[in-house]
Design a protein around this motif. Structure first.
Motif, PDB file in Angstrom:
ATOM      1  N   VAL A 192     -14.698   6.164   1.132  1.00  0.00           N
ATOM      2  CA  VAL A 192     -13.237   6.171   1.064  1.00  0.00           C
ATOM      3  C   VAL A 192     -12.655   7.286   1.927  1.00  0.00           C
ATOM      4  O   VAL A 192     -13.120   8.435   1.858  1.00  0.00           O
ATOM      5  CB  VAL A 192     -12.758   6.355  -0.392  1.00  0.00           C
ATOM      6  N   VAL A 193     -11.648   6.955   2.726  1.00  0.00           N
ATOM      7  CA  VAL A 193     -10.875   7.963   3.458  1.00  0.00           C
ATOM      8  C   VAL A 193      -9.762   8.421   2.520  1.00  0.00           C
ATOM      9  O   VAL A 193      -8.915   7.620   2.124  1.00  0.00           O
ATOM     10  CB  VAL A 193     -10.290   7.403   4.763  1.00  0.00           C
ATOM     11  N   CYS A 194      -9.766   9.723   2.180  1.00  0.00           N
ATOM     12  CA  CYS A 194      -8.908  10.212   1.096  1.00  0.00           C
ATOM     13  C   CYS A 194      -7.685  11.000   1.554  1.00  0.00           C
ATOM     14  O   CYS A 194      -6.849  11.353   0.712  1.00  0.00           O
ATOM     15  CB  CYS A 194      -9.730  11.078   0.133  1.00  0.00           C
ATOM     16  N   ASN A 195      -7.571  11.326   2.837  1.00  0.00           N
ATOM     17  CA  ASN A 195      -6.408  12.133   3.246  1.00  0.00           C
ATOM     18  C   ASN A 195      -5.423  11.355   4.118  1.00  0.00           C
ATOM     19  O   ASN A 195      -4.814  11.885   5.045  1.00  0.00           O
ATOM     20  CB  ASN A 195      -6.837  13.426   3.938  1.00  0.00           C
ATOM     21  N   LEU A 196      -5.247  10.088   3.776  1.00  0.00           N
ATOM     22  CA  LEU A 196      -4.198   9.283   4.393  1.00  0.00           C
ATOM     23  C   LEU A 196      -2.934   9.395   3.551  1.00  0.00           C
ATOM     24  O   LEU A 196      -2.996   9.599   2.332  1.00  0.00           O
ATOM     25  CB  LEU A 196      -4.620   7.818   4.477  1.00  0.00           C
ATOM     26  N   LYS A 197      -1.797   9.221   4.185  1.00  0.00           N
ATOM     27  CA  LYS A 197      -0.553   9.180   3.426  1.00  0.00           C
ATOM     28  C   LYS A 197      -0.523   7.911   2.582  1.00  0.00           C
ATOM     29  O   LYS A 197      -0.979   6.850   3.016  1.00  0.00           O
ATOM     30  CB  LYS A 197       0.654   9.212   4.366  1.00  0.00           C
ATOM     31  N   ALA A 198       0.006   8.049   1.379  1.00  0.00           N
ATOM     32  CA  ALA A 198       0.114   6.876   0.512  1.00  0.00           C
ATOM     33  C   ALA A 198       0.952   5.802   1.198  1.00  0.00           C
ATOM     34  O   ALA A 198       1.929   6.094   1.893  1.00  0.00           O
ATOM     35  CB  ALA A 198       0.747   7.271  -0.816  1.00  0.00           C
ATOM     36  N   ALA A 199       0.538   4.551   1.018  1.00  0.00           N
ATOM     37  CA  ALA A 199       1.240   3.436   1.657  1.00  0.00           C
ATOM     38  C   ALA A 199       1.459   2.332   0.638  1.00  0.00           C
ATOM     39  O   ALA A 199       0.632   2.116  -0.257  1.00  0.00           O
ATOM     40  CB  ALA A 199       0.439   2.911   2.839  1.00  0.00           C
ATOM     41  N   LYS A 200       2.571   1.637   0.771  1.00  0.00           N
ATOM     42  CA  LYS A 200       2.852   0.499  -0.098  1.00  0.00           C
ATOM     43  C   LYS A 200       2.321  -0.769   0.570  1.00  0.00           C
ATOM     44  O   LYS A 200       2.733  -1.119   1.678  1.00  0.00           O
ATOM     45  CB  LYS A 200       4.353   0.368  -0.332  1.00  0.00           C
ATOM     46  N   LEU A 201       1.412  -1.449  -0.103  1.00  0.00           N
ATOM     47  CA  LEU A 201       0.880  -2.711   0.390  1.00  0.00           C
ATOM     48  C   LEU A 201       1.319  -3.812  -0.567  1.00  0.00           C
ATOM     49  O   LEU A 201       0.862  -3.878  -1.705  1.00  0.00           O
ATOM     50  CB  LEU A 201      -0.643  -2.655   0.478  1.00  0.00           C
ATOM     51  N   ALA A 202       2.235  -4.624  -0.102  1.00  0.00           N
ATOM     52  CA  ALA A 202       2.842  -5.666  -0.942  1.00  0.00           C
ATOM     53  C   ALA A 202       3.368  -5.065  -2.240  1.00  0.00           C
ATOM     54  O   ALA A 202       3.214  -5.632  -3.327  1.00  0.00           O
ATOM     55  CB  ALA A 202       1.834  -6.772  -1.226  1.00  0.00           C
ATOM     56  N   GLY A 203       3.963  -3.873  -2.118  1.00  0.00           N
ATOM     57  CA  GLY A 203       4.566  -3.214  -3.261  1.00  0.00           C
ATOM     58  C   GLY A 203       3.620  -2.366  -4.085  1.00  0.00           C
ATOM     59  O   GLY A 203       4.054  -1.653  -5.004  1.00  0.00           O
ATOM     60  N   PHE A 204       2.326  -2.390  -3.757  1.00  0.00           N
ATOM     61  CA  PHE A 204       1.325  -1.619  -4.503  1.00  0.00           C
ATOM     62  C   PHE A 204       1.061  -0.308  -3.775  1.00  0.00           C
ATOM     63  O   PHE A 204       0.743  -0.301  -2.577  1.00  0.00           O
ATOM     64  CB  PHE A 204       0.028  -2.422  -4.626  1.00  0.00           C
ATOM     65  N   ALA A 205       1.178   0.824  -4.483  1.00  0.00           N
ATOM     66  CA  ALA A 205       0.962   2.137  -3.865  1.00  0.00           C
ATOM     67  C   ALA A 205      -0.534   2.375  -3.680  1.00  0.00           C
ATOM     68  O   ALA A 205      -1.280   2.522  -4.656  1.00  0.00           O
ATOM     69  CB  ALA A 205       1.573   3.229  -4.732  1.00  0.00           C
ATOM     70  N   SER A 206      -0.960   2.399  -2.427  1.00  0.00           N
ATOM     71  CA  SER A 206      -2.374   2.577  -2.097  1.00  0.00           C
ATOM     72  C   SER A 206      -2.606   4.004  -1.599  1.00  0.00           C
ATOM     73  O   SER A 206      -1.937   4.457  -0.671  1.00  0.00           O
ATOM     74  CB  SER A 206      -2.788   1.568  -1.023  1.00  0.00           C
ATOM     75  N   ASN A 207      -3.566   4.683  -2.207  1.00  0.00           N
ATOM     76  CA  ASN A 207      -3.804   6.102  -1.914  1.00  0.00           C
ATOM     77  C   ASN A 207      -5.166   6.332  -1.278  1.00  0.00           C
ATOM     78  O   ASN A 207      -5.980   7.127  -1.770  1.00  0.00           O
ATOM     79  CB  ASN A 207      -3.672   6.927  -3.191  1.00  0.00           C
ATOM     80  N   GLY A 208      -5.417   5.645  -0.194  1.00  0.00           N
ATOM     81  CA  GLY A 208      -6.680   5.813   0.516  1.00  0.00           C
ATOM     82  C   GLY A 208      -7.077   4.525   1.205  1.00  0.00           C
ATOM     83  O   GLY A 208      -6.358   3.519   1.167  1.00  0.00           O
ATOM     84  N   MET A 209      -8.243   4.563   1.835  1.00  0.00           N
ATOM     85  CA  MET A 209      -8.750   3.388   2.541  1.00  0.00           C
ATOM     86  C   MET A 209     -10.258   3.311   2.357  1.00  0.00           C
ATOM     87  O   MET A 209     -10.967   4.301   2.514  1.00  0.00           O
ATOM     88  CB  MET A 209      -8.428   3.482   4.037  1.00  0.00           C
TER      89      MET A 209
END
Length: 218
Positions: free
Chosen positions: A113-130
C-alpha cells in the motif's frame, strides 16, 4: 626615463607581483589593473549529490486486507479496510472487481500500500491510499503485488539494500507527481516487483507478482 616607459615598467612589475599570488589580471586603459575574480579548478568542482528517487519518497508499506465490500454506486470498485500498522485500518477503494469478483478473494490477503497520497473521493468513497498491482502487457491480468511471507503490516517496502528516508508529505507527493514518476519505472520482472530494475523488498525478502511475470506496476 620617459613617462610611457615608466608606465609600462610599473604595469609589468605590478603584474608580476600579482601573478605570483595567483591572481589573473585584466589590463585596462591608462595603465590601470583590474583583478579577475576566478576560482581554481578544485573550487569549481562541485560534488554532485543526487536527491532521493520518487519511490524513496513514497511511504510504501505492507498491508493486510481486513474487510472488503462492494461499492454501492460503482461496479468497478471494492471498498477495503486495510491494516497498515496504524491504530485503525485505513479505508481504501480499488478498481479491481473485474479481476477479483468476490470479496473472499480479498479478505485476509497481504498487499502493498502507498500510504502518503492525499485522500481522494472515488465515487463518493474517501480512499486513503493505493494498493499496488501488477498488470500484464495486454492488461488482461491485473493482480496484487504480494509481500513475502513473514512481513508484518506497517513494515516499509524499500528497494533492495537501500535505507529508508522520511517519506514526503501528501502535498509534496501530489505537487511533484511522485506517484506518477515512480510508476513509470515500477515493473514486474520475472515475477518480482522492481523499481529501476532493483527488487522491492521487506526484511523477509522480495515482493512478488506471482500471476504477472512481466508487466507494469501501479
Amino acid at each position: 626615463m620617459s613617462r610611457t616607459s615608466l608606465m609600462l615598467t610599473t604595469r609589468f612589475l605590478c603584474a608580476s607581483a600579482l601573478s605570483l599570488r595567483g591572481m589573473p589580471l585584466l589590463h585596462g586603459n591608462c595603465g590601470t589593473l583590474r583583478k579577475l575574480h576566478t576560482t581554481s579548478p578544485s573550487m569549481c568542482a562541485e560534488a554532485v549529490v543526487e536527491g532521493p528517487t520518487a519511490f524513496e519518497e513514497l511511504d510504501v508499506r505492507v498491508g493486510r486486507i481486513v474487510e472488503a465490500w462492494e461499492h454501492p454506486d460503482s461496479e468497478k470498485l471494492w471498498c477495503e479496510r486495510i491494516d497498515v500498522g496504524e491504530e485503525e485500518p485505513r479505508e481504501i477503494a480499488s478498481g479491481l472487481r473485474a479481476y477479483y469478483p468476490t470479496a473472499d478473494l480479498l479478505a485476509g490477503r497481504s498487499v502493498i500500500v502507498v500510504c502518503n497520497l492525499k485522500a481522494a473521493k472515488l465515487a463518493g468513497f474517501a480512499s486513503n491510499g493505493m494498493v499496488l498491482c501488477a498488470s500484464s502487457t495486454d492488461k488482461g491480468v491485473v493482480a496484487f503485488v504480494e509481500p513475502p511471507e513473514g512481513s508484518a503490516p506497517g513494515e516499509r517496502v524499500l528497494c533492495k539494500d537501500s535505507t529508508a528516508i522520511p517519506p514526503a508529505s501528501p502535498n509534496r507527493v501530489k505537487k511533484k507527481k511522485l506517484m506518477e514518476a515512480a510508476a513509470e519505472e515500477l515493473r514486474a520482472v520475472d515475477g518480482v516487483a522492481t523499481y529501476r530494475g532493483v527488487p522491492l523488498c521487506t526484511e523477509a525478502g522480495p515482493c512478488t507478482s506471482p500471476t504477472v511475470a512481466e508487466g507494469t506496476i501501479n
